[in-house]
Design an enzyme around this catalytic site. Structure first.
Site, short mmCIF file in Angstrom:
data_model
loop_
_atom_site.label_atom_id
_atom_site.label_comp_id
_atom_site.label_asym_id
_atom_site.label_seq_id
_atom_site.Cartn_x
_atom_site.Cartn_y
_atom_site.Cartn_z
CB CYS A 18 -8.20 10.90 11.41
SG CYS A 18 -6.64 10.67 12.30
CG HIS A 57 -2.53 10.39 12.77
ND1 HIS A 57 -3.19 10.19 11.57
CD2 HIS A 57 -1.24 10.67 12.44
CE1 HIS A 57 -2.33 10.35 10.58
NE2 HIS A 57 -1.15 10.65 11.08
CG ASN A 96 2.05 -2.41 2.78
OD1 ASN A 96 2.79 -3.38 2.74
ND2 ASN A 96 0.85 -2.40 2.19
CG HIS A 107 -4.31 6.65 10.99
ND1 HIS A 107 -5.11 7.61 11.58
CD2 HIS A 107 -4.32 5.58 11.82
CE1 HIS A 107 -5.57 7.12 12.74
NE2 HIS A 107 -5.12 5.90 12.89
CG HIS A 109 -3.25 0.86 7.43
ND1 HIS A 109 -2.64 2.07 7.20
CD2 HIS A 109 -3.08 0.14 6.30
CE1 HIS A 109 -2.13 2.08 5.99
NE2 HIS A 109 -2.38 0.91 5.42
P1 5GP Z 1 -1.69 0.72 2.35
O1 5GP Z 1 -1.54 0.74 0.85
O2 5GP Z 1 -1.47 2.11 2.94
O3 5GP Z 1 -0.90 -0.33 3.05
O4 5GP Z 1 -3.19 0.31 2.63
C1 5GP Z 1 -4.26 1.19 2.50
C2 5GP Z 1 -5.48 0.34 2.34
O5 5GP Z 1 -6.62 1.15 2.56
C3 5GP Z 1 -5.65 -0.26 0.94
O6 5GP Z 1 -5.68 -1.68 1.03
C4 5GP Z 1 -6.95 0.32 0.43
O7 5GP Z 1 -7.72 -0.62 -0.30
C5 5GP Z 1 -7.65 0.74 1.71
N1 5GP Z 1 -8.53 1.89 1.55
C6 5GP Z 1 -8.24 3.05 0.91
N2 5GP Z 1 -9.27 3.91 0.99
C7 5GP Z 1 -10.24 3.26 1.71
C8 5GP Z 1 -11.56 3.64 2.13
O8 5GP Z 1 -12.04 4.74 1.88
N3 5GP Z 1 -12.26 2.71 2.84
C9 5GP Z 1 -11.74 1.49 3.16
N4 5GP Z 1 -12.52 0.66 3.85
N5 5GP Z 1 -10.51 1.11 2.77
C10 5GP Z 1 -9.76 1.98 2.06
ZN ZN Z 2 -5.11 9.62 11.10
#
Ligand code: 5GP
Ligand code: ZN
Length: 120
Positions: A18, A57, A96, A107, A109
């Site tokens: 967010c 969100h 995931n 959130h 993605h």
């Molecule tokens: P998840 O593990 O929840 O499936 O994916 C989260 C993703 O967000 C990870 O691949 C991680 O590298 C990415 N990520 C985490 N913090 C940040 C950030 O501050 N900026 C960006 N661009 N990506 C982020």
């Molecule tokens: Zn959010």
């Protein structure tokens, strides 16, 4: 039902994505419209690794599918367009869902992996 629109954005306090959508935390924008924001993953797992998030969100893809299926379709279309530009249309799409499955930001993605031949 219509896809989410910008003027009714639902946010959650202390949510990293967010804050990124609001521009409070910097990101490398790849695409944006009224419904979604797409930006480069900070820790890329492929030559092109983009995260596509709805501006509203939702905690995960299951909640999104239940509450706004049109927005989920829009995320898939956005991924397709990114991959068309980057790599002739081939892409891997990952949501995931839940801590035990590797979700670390709650959130929803889509991870869009493309830009090169991917390992199986
Ligand atoms: P998840 O593990 O929840 O499936 O994916 C989260 C993703 O967000 C990870 O691949 C991680 O590298 C990415 N990520 C985490 N913090 C940040 C950030 O501050 N900026 C960006 N661009 N990506 C982020
Ligand atoms: Zn959010």
């Amino acid at each position: 039902m219509t896809a989410d629109v910008k003027n009714s954005v639902k946010t959650e306090a202390d949510c990293l994505f967010c804050k990124i959508i609001a521009g409070e935390i910097p990101s490398y924008k790849v695409y944006e419209d009224d419904v979604v924001y797409a930006f480069k993953d900070i820790n890329p797992k492929a030559k092109v690794h983009v995260l596509v998030v709805p501006k509203n969100h939702y905690k995960n893809v299951a909640e999104l599918a239940e509450q706004s299926p049109e927005t989920l379709v829009h995320i898939v279309e956005t991924a397709k367009n990114i991959a068309n530009d980057a790599f002739g249309g081939s892409f891997r799409l990952i949501f995931n869902t839940g801590k035990e499955a590797g979700q670390s930001v709650f959130h929803v993605h889509a991870h869009v992996l493309t830009g090169e031949v991917l390992d199986e």
